[in-house]
Design a protein around this motif. Structure first.
Motif: not given
Length: 430
Positions: A213-218, A310-315
């Motif tokens: 999703i992030y990779g396509e700008g979404g 783009g990868a998400p932030t987690g933790g």
């Protein structure tokens, strides 16, 4: 650490929101012991719900507990391992009932603001739980806030990367990891054709959809404008990309249940060459026969879509239950478990990413090559929305993903349904 969100959590969270102060009641003010001259004299029993994998990660955290109890001989820690896909719902149920909740919970970053909004977490500003707050990385620290108050302390942070078997890629004619999703598809097909092994194993989980999703700008939400944007052309393209990976044979059709475990097993046993996963998975992966030689494991940024990588932030954060009868002991436990020394041990033994800036300068962290690889990936990770509803966003998306994989839904229909569910969760958003 598995990333899964129970279906019941969505219903439970909505029901609990109606009685936001139930169970937790009014949060208690910090007590005088927060600034005790000799905190080692504080006594009590702290029940801690840990959400790590008990086999590969649990022993490290239990060793830290022994160190804590040696330093604080009057505090006893009761360690309870709760599966990460059950902890959110179990904590909500216990907190609402006012009985059975732990003193301290290892809370996923998306849960923290939700628990705080319901009155279930103890405010930590001004307590001994929060030590040298300006040393924490801005991203993880932001996930601990709700309405300008601190409700947790960052324990570990994470993101996703492409994790791969170097030997299999080399046998397929590739010396380097794919840098784009188009290359990912081709490398996976080459692995399948030349080695007979599946190229890519997918995990049917919402968190693992976010790089596409992030990779396509979404994105899922436009928080600044209180707008739901999950049903966008960019996201349709992203889901179509995932569907194409499956239909083309680049990735075998995953099961709709236990796909995380299946993908991990396939990678460890040499039956899949590539997966998306995070630093929490490394200790388990190294137990696989393919990675007895650790140098065979490759870690690279997630492949870029047509817009970016783009990868998400987690933790995970450490939060204290507002109804705890052992607040002072809990403050000391959270403080201890988030020190540079504790984070250094966790990074060295498990490869989990520290949340303190200064921890990255310690020998323990610098000596872990896996942490070094993940750090620059973490620096470019996309922040998720730290809003009370954040913990409810994944279940509709994973249900849509499951429908896609099982052939019951197409990308556009999937996102339309998720959009409707999001509007049901956030009724005042456009």
């Amino acid at each position: 650490m598995r990333r899964a969100f129970p279906a019941a959590a969505v219903v439970a969270a909505l029901a609990l929101a109606v009685s936001a102060c139930g169970g937790g009641g009014e949060t208690a003010a910090p007590t005088p012991a927060q600034s005790a001259a000799d905190p080692s004299q504080i006594s009590g029993e702290v029940t801690w719900w840990d959400t790590t994998r008990p086999d590969s990660e649990g022993p490290t955290f239990q060793a830290l507990i022994k160190e804590f109890e040696a330093a604080y001989p009057k505090i006893k820690v009761k360690y309870v391992n709760v599966p990460s896909d059950q902890a959110q719902n179990q904590f909500q149920t216990a907190a609402q009932a006012g009985t059975g909740a732990p003193d301290v919970i290892r809370s996923e970053v998306a849960w923290t603001s939700q628990f705080a909004s319901l009155g279930y977490l103890q405010p930590l500003d001004g307590t001994r739980a929060v030590d040298q707050q300006d040393d924490f990385l801005p991203g993880p620290l932001s996930s601990t806030k709700f309405q300008d108050k601190t409700y947790a302390v960052p324990q570990v942070t994470d993101t996703l990367a492409l994790i791969y078997n170097k030997r299999l890629l080399k046998e397929a004619g590739h010396e380097e990891a794919p840098k784009t999703v188009a290359e990912l598809k081709q490398v996976a097909l080459d692995v399948k054709a030349k080695t007979g092994v599946n190229g890519l194993a997918l995990n049917v989980d919402s968190y693992f959809l976010l790089p596409f999703i992030y990779g396509e700008g979404g994105d899922l939400l436009d928080v600044a404008n209180k707008k739901i944007v999950v049903n966008s052309p960019a996201n349709v393209k992203a889901i179509e990309t995932v569907a194409d990976l499956i239909s083309s044979g680049a990735a075998p059709k995953p099961a709709t249940t236990d796909s995380y475990a299946n993908a991990m097993t396939a990678l460890k046993d040499g039956k899949a060459a590539m997966i998306y996963n995070g630093p929490w998975a490394l200790s388990e992966i190294y137990q696989g026969k393919e990675f007895a030689d650790k140098t065979n494991l490759g870690i690279a940024p997630v492949p870029a879509g047509s817009v970016k990588a783009g990868a998400p932030t987690g933790g995970w954060n450490l939060a204290i239950y507002a109804g705890s009868k052992n607040l002072d002991a809990s403050y000391e436990f959270v403080r201890f478990m988030s020190t540079v020394e504790a984070q250094g041990k966790i990074a060295k033994e498990l490869g989990l990413l520290p949340t303190r800036t200064s921890a990255y300068e310690t020998p323990e962290v610098k000596s872990n090559a896996d942490v070094s690889v993940f750090k620059p990936i973490m620096d470019t990770a996309v922040a998720r929305p730290w809003i009370p509803e954040g913990g409810q966003l994944f279940q509709p998306l994973v249900e849509g993903y499951q429908a896609l994989v099982s052939g019951q839904s197409k990308p556009a229909d999937l996102l339309k349904k998720v959009d409707e569910q999001y509007h049901g969760i956030m009724k005042d958003w456009s």
